[in-house]
Scaffold this active site. Structure first.
Site, PDB file in Angstrom:
ATOM      1  N   ASN A 415       6.595   1.521  -0.676  1.00  0.00           N
ATOM      2  CA  ASN A 415       6.777   1.416  -2.124  1.00  0.00           C
ATOM      3  C   ASN A 415       6.292   2.682  -2.814  1.00  0.00           C
ATOM      4  O   ASN A 415       6.071   3.703  -2.170  1.00  0.00           O
ATOM      5  CB  ASN A 415       6.034   0.181  -2.652  1.00  0.00           C
ATOM      6  N   CYS A 417       3.455   3.505  -3.984  1.00  0.00           N
ATOM      7  CA  CYS A 417       2.103   3.962  -3.657  1.00  0.00           C
ATOM      8  C   CYS A 417       1.783   3.869  -2.174  1.00  0.00           C
ATOM      9  O   CYS A 417       0.623   3.985  -1.786  1.00  0.00           O
ATOM     10  CB  CYS A 417       1.075   3.186  -4.473  1.00  0.00           C
ATOM     11  N   GLU A 419       1.472   1.547   0.058  1.00  0.00           N
ATOM     12  CA  GLU A 419       0.601   0.527   0.651  1.00  0.00           C
ATOM     13  C   GLU A 419       1.341  -0.752   1.011  1.00  0.00           C
ATOM     14  O   GLU A 419       0.739  -1.668   1.587  1.00  0.00           O
ATOM     15  CB  GLU A 419      -0.567   0.203  -0.297  1.00  0.00           C
TER      16      GLU A 419
END
Length: 792
Positions: A415, A417, A419
């Site tokens: 995604n 970020c 994570e």
């Protein structure tokens, strides 16, 4: 005149009944002007004065609450057109009880703690999270009303879904029934105390008509031709960005006569468009595998010397272990690049199957070009040093530890970020996030039960952690079941009911307990926290099916759960001993027989937004700085490490300010006294990666692990190379989120000191070495580093 005297003289006469008067007045009151003047006076001190920081925050809350509805009757009159029908009806039906709850909250310690979180916290709450009306004189939802709205939404979902009602009843410990107001009050208690911190979309949109509550989405479209590419960018991605969320987009399949840079510019332009005059920023991250024929053009897309660079786009690369193995063996050997049209299976495969296909294609001469492995590595590191990215993912780790077999449809992206690890396929993967504020789990040993030497000694309460995780499971599942779906692909992807429960304030917990971040005690507590969280989340999700009669998530029959296997058991040699093994065995057997409600549970996301609200350290990271500055929508604000300054002795404040809060440069006895407040840039990044590996078996999604490097360390590409190789050897899913570099600049040398008697910042040690000042994480990191409010 002291701050206290100023407040008493200028603010003491403001009558309580003035609250709410500005809703209709539409003009700046004398109180507002006086309070704003005091805030301006305090702002130069908030970086090191805890009381000034708290007072500035309280004053901003007072100014803004004058622009909020004073009663719920007014609230409904103003926001009726925004609220969902069920939430509006619930508030109308229980208006007196809810009013009593809000009044009790305003008299509580939790409310006092919120007011005392500081100026940046107060500004962030009203700028980003609460509802507001349109126009030049908007009316704002109060912070308490925001938490109430989210809690009412959760209660409405509990009343609609039997399994959630069962969980709420179980949490409140009522064996037979529980009132709808009891659910609201229970959830409100955790949210308003900021023990459980919801992601930005939940705080902004829960209870709003058509509210989209997911934080991020992941797309893995086919971009083999121009129609497919345009369909992916405008039919699939645009509605997701329009829903005010972040998007991870795999572009590895991009294969036609056009250049990938042109495609990335289209993505960049969309992000720029949706961020125009948008309260909540959106973002997109494009991912590409390292064997793609246009990988060098991809990596050049954000370089500062590129006149057409993509300012608003973020990037990630997915690297197969084959690349690292070949590099370790002989960096001078060739790395071959392919067009995905002639090598489509490289996208789908991982592990030995990928290696065999890669070698077959090389033997068949199907490659487009080649370059030495060391040149490919240098190109990657060059981009990282100049832009702080791309994010670096390890393909085998993403797939080998997934909850189901992905061979033939491999995961190769994440995604916004980095994570979240999910398999989009023909659907759209969805991230549903919340985090636990770990310092709220600290308790004090009762002096009556221990000797006086242990009185007031804090300890970490795992029972409090477990209760918070259960509430997070309830809240996230309410959002999964009750949120809207921007596209049909999102609706299909949501059937996996993937959760991402993270944390914030881990560094604060260690400091409060007297542990250095890399101490053995910290390492043990770190791992135990995540093992406890994972077990509790899995057990709670299972009970939604076993006791609550919920339906298992789509695909659980072919998952590891159906075999009684947990995520940590996919990591070789891992032993989950903090939770007794017989409990794991019993839980696994029961899940295999009855099923489980959710497919995934923990994710270590960057908690930039909610950490600013609570005032605690972001995510699992060490402290960024003890004095820093933060750029908001309107201004640059000094931000103190409140946990640090609460521990600073009055006689030491002069030294702290002289050295900009940088403990590593303190005189020896001060450095030892405050050693637990060293920053992320003072710790060995290799050891920080080791810590990520220790918790990884219990984080079934991934971790947004950033590198924190001093500037001299990135002057040699070999240092970053060795860090990436170390992450590969550890088998991490996300080897790197951002590369944050501490530049040789000093905030103290530039800041205006309120106290004329304060010592100037010398800037240099006696030996001529650079003396660091307080660190600004935004300046230390590259220009590409976002303040990711998209996730948290």
């Amino acid at each position: 005149m002291s701050v206290r005297t100023f407040c008493q003289v200028h603010l003491g006469a403001v009558p309580p009944e003035r609250r709410g008067s500005q809703v209709s007045a539409g003009q700046l009151s004398d109180f507002d002007m006086c309070a704003q003047s005091l805030i301006d006076f305090l702002k130069v001190r908030v970086g090191w004065d805890v009381r000034a920081n708290a007072m500035a925050g309280r004053l901003w809350h007072q100014i803004m609450e004058a622009r909020c509805p004073a009663t719920l009757k007014q609230y409904l009159g103003i926001f009726r057109g925004v609220l969902g029908h069920r939430v509006e009806s619930f508030i109308q039906k229980n208006i007196d009880a809810l009013e009593d709850m809000l009044c009790a909250y305003r008299r509580s310690k939790a409310y006092e703690d919120t007011l005392n979180c500081g100026y940046l916290s107060a500004v962030r709450l009203y700028d980003t999270y609460v509802l507001r009306t349109m126009g030049t004189e908007p009316v704002y939802e109060s912070v308490a009303q925001m938490f109430m709205r989210v809690s009412v939404f959760v209660a409405c979902q509990c009343l609609e879904h039997e399994c959630l009602y069962w969980l709420a009843r179980d949490l409140i410990e009522d064996a037979k029934s529980v009132s709808e107001m009891a659910i609201v009050e229970y959830v409100f208690g955790y949210l308003a105390a900021q023990h459980v911190c919801c992601a930005t979309p939940i705080l902004r949109s829960a209870g709003v008509e058509g509210g989209q509550l997911a934080s991020c989405f992941i797309l893995q479209p086919s971009m083999m031709n121009e129609p497919g590419t345009l369909d992916a960018l405008y039919h699939d991605m645009s509605p997701l960005l329009a829903s005010k969320s972040g998007v991870g987009l795999d572009v590895t399949s991009f294969s036609h006569q056009k250049n990938i840079a042109s495609c990335l510019k289209l993505v960049d332009a969309q992000v720029h468009y949706f961020n125009d005059n948008n309260i909540r920023p959106v973002g997109a991250s494009a991912y590409m595998e390292l064997w793609h024929s246009q990988i060098c053009d991809f990596l050049n897309a954000k370089l500062p010397e590129n006149p057409d660079r993509c300012h608003s786009l973020f990037q990630g690369v997915c690297i197969p272990t084959l690349f690292f193995r070949m590099y370790e063996k002989d960096p001078s050997k060739l790395w071959y690049l392919f067009d995905p049209a002639t090598a489509p299976n490289l996208i789908k495969l991982y592990g030995a199957a990928f290696d065999n296909e890669y070698e077959r294609l090389v033997r068949a001469g199907k490659y487009v070009s080649c370059m030495p492995l060391k040149s490919m590595m240098f190109t990657l590191i060059h981009t990282i040093i100049k832009t702080g990215s791309p994010y670096v993912l390890l393909k085998e780790a993403l797939n080998e530890h997934h909850w189901t077999d992905t061979q033939g449809m491999a995961i190769n992206c994440s995604n916004l970020c980095a994570e979240i690890v999910q398999l989009p396929g023909r659907n759209t993967s969805v991230c549903n996030l919340a985090n636990i504020c770990l310092p709220k789990c600290l308790r004090t040993v009762e002096s009556a039960r221990v000797g006086t030497t242990d009185a007031n000694r804090p300890f970490f309460c795992f029972e409090a952690l477990g209760d918070a995780v259960r509430v997070a499971v309830l809240v996230i599942n309410a959002c999964i079941l009750g949120g809207s779906h921007p596209t049909p692909g999102v609706e299909r992807g949501q059937k996996e009911r993937s959760m991402g429960i993270g944390v914030q304030g881990l560094a604060d917990v260690f400091a409060e307990l007297g542990y250095g971040y890399l101490d053995a005690e910290s390492a043990e507590l770190d791992k135990n926290i995540f093992q406890s969280m994972y077990y509790t989340a899995v057990e709670t999700s299972h009970n939604l099916v076993l006791e609550g009669q919920g339906v298992p998530f789509h695909g659980w029959e072919v998952s590891n759960f159906a075999k009684g296997r947990f995520h940590w058991q996919t990591w070789e040699g891992e032993d989950a001993s903090f939770v007794p093994r017989h409990r794991w065995d019993a839980l696994g057997k029961s899940i295999a027989e009855h099923g489980i409600f959710n497919s995934q549970f923990l994710a270590v996301m960057p908690t930039a937004g909610t950490s600013q609200v609570t005032g605690y350290a972001e995510s699992v990271y060490p402290f960024f700085a003890n004095i820093s500055s933060k750029v908001t929508n309107k201004e640059e604000v000094l931000r103190p490490n409140v946990t640090f300054f609460k521990k600073v002795l009055p006689d030491d404040l002069r030294v702290v300010r002289q050295y900009g809060g940088d403990v590593s440069t303190f005189p020896k006895h001060h450095r030892e006294r405050y050693r637990v407040f060293l920053t992320a840039f003072d710790y060995c990044p290799f050891k920080l990666l080791d810590r990520a590996r220790a918790r990884a078996p219990f984080v079934d999604q991934s971790q947004s692990m950033s590198f924190f490097l001093k500037e001299d360390r990135v002057r040699n590409a070999s240092y970053l190379r060795d860090l990436l190789l170390h992450g590969y050897r550890l088998g991490l899913k996300t080897l790197m989120y951002y590369c944050r570099v501490q530049k040789q600049s000093s905030l103290t040398a530039l800041q205006c000191l309120a106290d004329p008697g304060s010592p100037p910042h010398s800037g240099m040690k006696q030996d001529g070495a650079w003396l660091p000042g307080p660190k600004n994480p935004e300046e230390e990191s590259c220009a590409a580093d976002p303040e990711c409010l998209v996730c948290q």
